[in-house]
Design a protein around this motif. Structure first.
Motif, PDB file in Angstrom:
ATOM      1  N   HIS A  45       0.826  -1.203   0.000  1.00 49.70           N
ATOM      2  CA  HIS A  45       0.000   0.000   0.000  1.00 49.70           C
ATOM      3  C   HIS A  45       0.864   1.257   0.000  1.00 49.70           C
ATOM      4  CE1 HIS A  45      -3.116   2.904   1.032  1.00 49.70           C
ATOM      5  NE2 HIS A  45      -3.959   1.997   0.591  1.00 49.70           N
ATOM      6  N   GLU A  46       0.446   2.221  -0.823  1.00 54.15           N
ATOM      7  CA  GLU A  46       1.232   3.437  -1.003  1.00 54.15           C
ATOM      8  C   GLU A  46       1.383   4.230   0.284  1.00 54.15           C
ATOM      9  OE1 GLU A  46      -1.228   2.377  -2.821  1.00 54.15           O
ATOM     10  OE2 GLU A  46      -0.948   2.720  -4.965  1.00 54.15           O
ATOM     11  N   ALA A  47       0.374   4.172   1.155  1.00 50.82           N
ATOM     12  CA  ALA A  47       0.432   4.976   2.379  1.00 50.82           C
ATOM     13  C   ALA A  47       1.593   4.534   3.264  1.00 50.82           C
ATOM     14  CB  ALA A  47      -0.896   4.872   3.133  1.00 50.82           C
ATOM     15  N   TRP A  48       1.790   3.235   3.419  1.00 51.28           N
ATOM     16  CA  TRP A  48       2.905   2.754   4.228  1.00 51.28           C
ATOM     17  C   TRP A  48       4.241   3.030   3.541  1.00 51.28           C
ATOM     18  CZ3 TRP A  48       2.355   1.947   9.105  1.00 51.28           C
ATOM     19  CH2 TRP A  48       1.134   1.498   9.617  1.00 51.28           C
ATOM     20  N   ARG A  49       4.281   2.918   2.228  1.00 53.93           N
ATOM     21  CA  ARG A  49       5.527   3.234   1.516  1.00 53.93           C
ATOM     22  C   ARG A  49       5.858   4.716   1.657  1.00 53.93           C
ATOM     23  NH1 ARG A  49       3.414   0.149  -2.815  1.00 53.93           N
ATOM     24  NH2 ARG A  49       3.491   1.950  -4.206  1.00 53.93           N
ATOM     25  N   ALA A  50       4.819   5.556   1.741  1.00 53.45           N
ATOM     26  CA  ALA A  50       5.054   6.991   1.938  1.00 53.45           C
ATOM     27  C   ALA A  50       5.732   7.244   3.276  1.00 53.45           C
ATOM     28  CB  ALA A  50       3.738   7.760   1.848  1.00 53.45           C
ATOM     29  N   LEU A  51       5.319   6.504   4.305  1.00 51.47           N
ATOM     30  CA  LEU A  51       5.985   6.637   5.599  1.00 51.47           C
ATOM     31  C   LEU A  51       7.459   6.238   5.486  1.00 51.47           C
ATOM     32  CD1 LEU A  51       6.178   7.017   8.636  1.00 51.47           C
ATOM     33  CD2 LEU A  51       5.135   4.752   8.939  1.00 51.47           C
ATOM     34  N   GLY A  52       7.727   5.157   4.754  1.00 49.03           N
ATOM     35  CA  GLY A  52       9.115   4.747   4.548  1.00 49.03           C
ATOM     36  C   GLY A  52       9.910   5.789   3.782  1.00 49.03           C
ATOM     37  N   THR A  96      14.012   9.341  -3.810  1.00 54.01           N
ATOM     38  CA  THR A  96      13.243   8.647  -2.773  1.00 54.01           C
ATOM     39  C   THR A  96      11.898   8.179  -3.314  1.00 54.01           C
ATOM     40  OG1 THR A  96      14.301   9.959  -1.038  1.00 54.01           O
ATOM     41  CG2 THR A  96      12.235   8.871  -0.479  1.00 54.01           C
ATOM     42  N   LEU A  97      11.206   9.035  -4.037  1.00 54.75           N
ATOM     43  CA  LEU A  97       9.919   8.644  -4.623  1.00 54.75           C
ATOM     44  C   LEU A  97      10.091   7.479  -5.590  1.00 54.75           C
ATOM     45  CD1 LEU A  97       8.351  12.167  -5.267  1.00 54.75           C
ATOM     46  CD2 LEU A  97       7.639  10.513  -3.536  1.00 54.75           C
ATOM     47  N   ARG A  98      11.179   7.510  -6.357  1.00 59.31           N
ATOM     48  CA  ARG A  98      11.429   6.410  -7.282  1.00 59.31           C
ATOM     49  C   ARG A  98      11.752   5.117  -6.526  1.00 59.31           C
ATOM     50  NH1 ARG A  98      15.534   8.299  -9.804  1.00 59.31           N
ATOM     51  NH2 ARG A  98      17.083   7.112  -8.631  1.00 59.31           N
ATOM     52  N   ASP A  99      12.552   5.217  -5.468  1.00 64.68           N
ATOM     53  CA  ASP A  99      12.917   4.036  -4.687  1.00 64.68           C
ATOM     54  C   ASP A  99      11.697   3.347  -4.095  1.00 64.68           C
ATOM     55  OD1 ASP A  99      15.546   4.516  -5.257  1.00 64.68           O
ATOM     56  OD2 ASP A  99      16.033   5.414  -3.300  1.00 64.68           O
ATOM     57  N   PHE A 100      10.702   4.145  -3.688  1.00 61.83           N
ATOM     58  CA  PHE A 100       9.519   3.581  -3.038  1.00 61.83           C
ATOM     59  C   PHE A 100       8.340   3.431  -4.002  1.00 61.83           C
ATOM     60  CE2 PHE A 100      12.077   4.837   0.493  1.00 61.83           C
ATOM     61  CZ  PHE A 100      11.746   3.964   1.508  1.00 61.83           C
ATOM     62  N   GLN A 101       8.596   3.621  -5.290  1.00 61.00           N
ATOM     63  CA  GLN A 101       7.581   3.438  -6.325  1.00 61.00           C
ATOM     64  C   GLN A 101       6.328   4.253  -6.049  1.00 61.00           C
ATOM     65  OE1 GLN A 101       6.876  -0.752  -6.891  1.00 61.00           O
ATOM     66  NE2 GLN A 101       9.043  -1.250  -7.041  1.00 61.00           N
ATOM     67  N   LEU A 102       6.545   5.519  -5.710  1.00 58.65           N
ATOM     68  CA  LEU A 102       5.444   6.438  -5.458  1.00 58.65           C
ATOM     69  C   LEU A 102       5.319   7.429  -6.607  1.00 58.65           C
ATOM     70  CD1 LEU A 102       6.167   7.124  -1.685  1.00 58.65           C
ATOM     71  CD2 LEU A 102       4.257   5.789  -2.600  1.00 58.65           C
ATOM     72  N   GLU A 103       4.126   7.986  -6.761  1.00 58.52           N
ATOM     73  CA  GLU A 103       3.874   8.937  -7.842  1.00 58.52           C
ATOM     74  C   GLU A 103       4.709  10.201  -7.659  1.00 58.52           C
ATOM     75  OE1 GLU A 103      -0.246   9.733  -7.827  1.00 58.52           O
ATOM     76  OE2 GLU A 103      -0.836   7.670  -8.287  1.00 58.52           O
ATOM     77  N   ARG A 104       5.248  10.677  -8.769  1.00 59.09           N
ATOM     78  CA  ARG A 104       6.017  11.921  -8.743  1.00 59.09           C
ATOM     79  C   ARG A 104       5.251  13.078  -9.370  1.00 59.09           C
ATOM     80  NH1 ARG A 104      11.802  10.141 -11.063  1.00 59.09           N
ATOM     81  NH2 ARG A 104      10.554   8.608 -12.156  1.00 59.09           N
ATOM     82  N   SER A 105       3.941  12.891  -9.548  1.00 60.63           N
ATOM     83  CA  SER A 105       3.142  13.953 -10.145  1.00 60.63           C
ATOM     84  C   SER A 105       3.131  15.175  -9.236  1.00 60.63           C
ATOM     85  CB  SER A 105       1.703  13.464 -10.362  1.00 60.63           C
ATOM     86  OG  SER A 105       1.119  13.102  -9.142  1.00 60.63           O
ATOM     87  N   GLY A 106       3.274  16.342  -9.830  1.00 61.55           N
ATOM     88  CA  GLY A 106       3.287  17.592  -9.079  1.00 61.55           C
ATOM     89  C   GLY A 106       4.656  18.007  -8.607  1.00 61.55           C
ATOM     90  N   LEU A 107       5.633  17.093  -8.706  1.00 62.64           N
ATOM     91  CA  LEU A 107       6.971  17.425  -8.221  1.00 62.64           C
ATOM     92  C   LEU A 107       7.612  18.521  -9.068  1.00 62.64           C
ATOM     93  CD1 LEU A 107       8.867  16.511  -5.968  1.00 62.64           C
ATOM     94  CD2 LEU A 107       9.939  14.929  -7.587  1.00 62.64           C
TER      95      LEU A 107
END
Length: 312
Positions: A81-88, A223-234
């Motif tokens: 889940h993205e929410a837990w990856r965001a914490l990481g 960091t966003l790439r490492d955790f496979q999170l969206e980079r939209s808006g960056l």
């Protein structure tokens, strides 16, 4: 206090508790251990463990990993889940940039409380149309049962000849098409960004460390790439940082304001998608379910009536 049901709210609750425990000055391993011990006694945890022994709350699994010397960020990177990856991702960025972890966790909790409220609203908005889609799927079978209640041999018609088999196959194929169509529509309406604005929040966290803006942006992107999170808006972060520098103000508040705006926009778009679902579900109803009702519920009754009349 029970852990929230929705993932973003669950993360927000855990992060707020963790930030409070870290404020005492102890090491993260001790904070996670105390948090895990507290979670063990929560009312919602005990039934969950009785239902499935293998289902362990994320904070407990993470506490065990930290107690064994594993980096929390590395552990959270593996979560689905993205929410837990965001914490990481936040944890890793604070370690790399030296940003204050406690304050960053509180900001993250505030953002995920907004996302949790959005998840709850979307689930409520989707519940009605999704329940309607499931309900109308049984209409053809109600028609079959109604024919039997009225005294007509609808089952004999459907299974007693070539015409009945054709009607049965046609009705079942139409129902299968409607089921697939409904699932596609509900899945499409449920699809929305899980962590909108998080990239900007992460940049604001990095900027609080006092590091150079270019270095913070680079670290955030990695960091966003490492955790496979969206980079939209960056990509909007650099102009905001330049605006803050020109005005002589801290960039953090502007970045977090833009992140909050992105979350509100995502929330509105998700609510609109849920509202459109009710109308979209009329398409499989008219194209598949009603014809299936005619094939399975109406036509066999008419055939049974004709057979009964001819027998007389």
């Amino acid at each position: 206090m029970a852990v929230a049901r929705y993932p973003a709210e669950q993360v927000a609750v855990v992060v707020e508790r963790l930030a409070t425990l870290l404020a005492g000055g102890g090491p993260p391993a001790d904070a996670w251990a105390r948090l895990a011990a507290f979670t063990e006694h929560e009312p919602e945890s005990r039934p969950r463990r009785r239902r499935a022994a293998a289902t362990v709350p994320m904070e407990q699994r993470l506490a065990r990993a930290v107690a064994q010397g594993e980096d929390p960020a590395s552990f959270l990177r593996q979560d689905d889940h993205e929410a837990w990856r965001a914490l990481g991702a936040l944890w890793q960025l604070t370690e790399r940039t030296g940003a204050p972890l406690g304050a960053s966790l509180r900001q993250l909790a505030a953002g995920f409380r907004d996302l949790g409220a959005s998840e709850r609203e979307i689930a409520v908005a989707l519940a009605g149309p999704a329940a309607t889609a499931r309900l109308v799927m049984v209409l053809p079978f109600i028609g079959i049962a109604l024919g039997g209640v009225l005294g007509f041999d609808t089952f004999g018609v459907l299974f007693g000849g070539i015409v009945g088999w054709v009607l049965l196959a046609t009705g079942l194929l139409l129902l299968l098409a409607a089921w697939w169509w409904n699932r596609v529509l509900v899945r499409r309406a449920s699809r929305h960004p899980r962590t909108p604005g998080f990239g900007l929040d992460l940049v604001a966290t990095g900027m609080s460390s006092g590091n150079d803006a270019r270095q913070v942006l680079t670290e955030t992107a990695h960091t966003l790439r490492d955790f496979q999170l969206e980079r939209s808006g960056l990509e909007r972060a650099q102009p905001i940082i330049e605006l803050a520098a020109a005005a002589g103000v801290a960039a953090g508040e502007l970045l977090r304001g833009e992140a909050a705006l992105e979350r509100r926009q995502a929330r509105t778009e998700a609510a609109q998608s849920a509202a459109r679902l009710g109308t979209a579900l009329m398409l499989p109803l008219g194209a598949c379910i009603l014809p299936a009702f005619l094939a399975l519920g109406v036509a066999p009754v008419l055939i049974a009536v004709l057979q009964h009349s001819m027998a007389k």
